[in-house]
Design a protein around this motif. Structure first.
Motif, PDB file in Angstrom:
ATOM      1  N   UNK A 213      -0.049   0.410  -0.800  1.00 23.61           N
ATOM      2  CA  UNK A 213       0.814   1.026  -1.601  1.00 23.61           C
ATOM      3  C   UNK A 213       1.623   2.098  -0.943  1.00 23.61           C
ATOM      4  N   UNK A 214       1.188   2.938  -0.618  1.00 26.96           N
ATOM      5  CA  UNK A 214       1.608   4.136  -0.026  1.00 26.96           C
ATOM      6  C   UNK A 214       2.629   3.707   1.043  1.00 26.96           C
ATOM      7  N   UNK A 215       2.005   2.878   1.927  1.00 30.51           N
ATOM      8  CA  UNK A 215       2.988   2.565   3.283  1.00 30.51           C
ATOM      9  C   UNK A 215       3.769   1.096   2.950  1.00 30.51           C
TER      10      UNK A 215
ATOM     11  N   UNK B  60      -3.726  12.920  10.571  1.00 28.42           N
ATOM     12  CA  UNK B  60      -4.351  13.169   9.421  1.00 28.42           C
ATOM     13  C   UNK B  60      -6.014  12.492   9.395  1.00 28.42           C
ATOM     14  N   UNK B  61      -6.765  13.373   9.170  1.00 27.28           N
ATOM     15  CA  UNK B  61      -8.225  13.161   9.050  1.00 27.28           C
ATOM     16  C   UNK B  61      -8.623  12.838   7.591  1.00 27.28           C
ATOM     17  N   UNK B  62      -9.100  11.715   7.164  1.00 26.41           N
ATOM     18  CA  UNK B  62      -9.507  11.759   6.026  1.00 26.41           C
ATOM     19  C   UNK B  62     -10.957  11.595   5.926  1.00 26.41           C
ATOM     20  N   UNK B  63     -11.474  12.646   5.188  1.00 25.20           N
ATOM     21  CA  UNK B  63     -13.202  12.939   5.058  1.00 25.20           C
ATOM     22  C   UNK B  63     -13.689  12.452   3.794  1.00 25.20           C
TER      23      UNK B  63
ATOM     24  N   UNK C 225      -1.342   2.683  13.488  1.00 24.38           N
ATOM     25  CA  UNK C 225       0.051   2.654  13.285  1.00 24.38           C
ATOM     26  C   UNK C 225       0.388   3.769  12.557  1.00 24.38           C
ATOM     27  N   UNK C 226      -0.247   4.120  11.568  1.00 26.85           N
ATOM     28  CA  UNK C 226       0.002   5.362  10.742  1.00 26.85           C
ATOM     29  C   UNK C 226      -0.772   6.744  10.846  1.00 26.85           C
TER      30      UNK C 226
ATOM     31  N   UNK D 177       3.597  12.279   4.214  1.00 24.80           N
ATOM     32  CA  UNK D 177       4.282  13.478   4.603  1.00 24.80           C
ATOM     33  C   UNK D 177       3.879  13.938   6.029  1.00 24.80           C
ATOM     34  N   UNK D 178       2.539  13.711   6.228  1.00 23.31           N
ATOM     35  CA  UNK D 178       2.186  14.249   7.416  1.00 23.31           C
ATOM     36  C   UNK D 178       1.830  13.127   8.326  1.00 23.31           C
ATOM     37  N   UNK D 179       2.463  11.943   8.276  1.00 20.90           N
ATOM     38  CA  UNK D 179       2.264  10.827   9.240  1.00 20.90           C
ATOM     39  C   UNK D 179       3.233  10.352   9.774  1.00 20.90           C
ATOM     40  N   UNK D 180       4.556  10.326   9.202  1.00 20.07           N
ATOM     41  CA  UNK D 180       5.537   9.740   9.419  1.00 20.07           C
ATOM     42  C   UNK D 180       6.752  10.880  10.513  1.00 20.07           C
TER      43      UNK D 180
END
Length: 156
Positions: free
Chosen positions: A47-49, A16-19, A62-63, A153-156
Motif C-alpha cells: 500500500x505504501x509504495x 532503512x533497516x526494519x527490525x 528497489x525501495x 520519507x527515508x527511501x525515496x
C-alpha cells in the motif's frame, strides 16, 4: 532455545533497516521474513509504495529496505513475542557498515523493548511503530498503513 537462522536482508544501497523481534515459526520454516499469511507487513508495504509485491527481495532492494531482527536467539513459545525470554541480541554493526542505513524502524513493542535493552547506543535515528503481527488487533490495516507510511520519507 530457538536460534535465528534467517540471514539479514540488505545491500549497499539500503537506507532503512526494519527490525522485528524474532521470526515467527512460519518465517523460520520458510526462511524469510514476515511469512505468516496473516502478518500485515507485506500488505502495508504494498500500500505504501502502491505496488504489488511479487518478488519480496527485489521489492526490498528497489525501495532500499533492509530486514533483520533484534534477537539472535531466545526462548519462545511458538511465535508469541510475549513469551520471549533469555535473549541474545543480533549484531547489526556489519549491516550498518556495509549499507547506507539512516533510519531504523522497530516493528512492535517487543522489538522496541529489546532494542532499547541491547542496542540503544547505536547513533542512528530510531522510530518505533506498532506491530504488523495479527496478534496486534488494536491496529487495523488502515491504521498501520498510516503509521508505516513514514518509511517512504527515508527511501525515496
Amino acid at each position: 532455545m530457538e536460534y535465528h537462522t534467517i540471514k539479514p536482508y540488505y545491500n549497499k544501497d539500503s537506507k532503512v533497516l526494519i527490525l522485528g523481534s524474532f521470526p515467527s515459526r512460519k518465517s523460520r520454516e520458510e526462511g524469510f521474513y514476515y511469512a505468516h499469511p496473516q502478518n500485515r507487513f507485506w500488505k502495508i508495504l504494498s500500500h505504501i509504495y502502491n505496488e504489488e509485491i511479487t518478488d519480496k527481495k527485489a521489492f526490498l532492494k528497489k525501495h532500499h529496505l533492509a530486514l533483520f531482527d533484534v534477537c539472535a536467539s531466545c526462548e519462545i513459545i511458538g511465535s508469541s513475542d510475549a513469551s520471549i525470554k533469555e535473549v541474545a541480541p543480533n549484531d547489526i554493526s556489519k549491516i550498518l557498515k556495509e549499507s547506507k542505513i539512516t533510519h531504523i524502524i522497530l516493528n512492535g513493542k517487543t522489538a522496541t523493548n529489546l532494542y532499547n535493552k541491547f542496542m540503544k547506543n547505536i547513533p542512528i535515528k530510531v522510530i518505533s511503530l506498532p506491530s504488523t503481527s495479527p496478534a496486534n488487533a488494536a491496529f487495523s490495516l488502515e491504521a498501520l498503513i498510516s503509521e508505516y507510511k513514514i518509511i517512504k520519507n527515508f527511501t525515496d
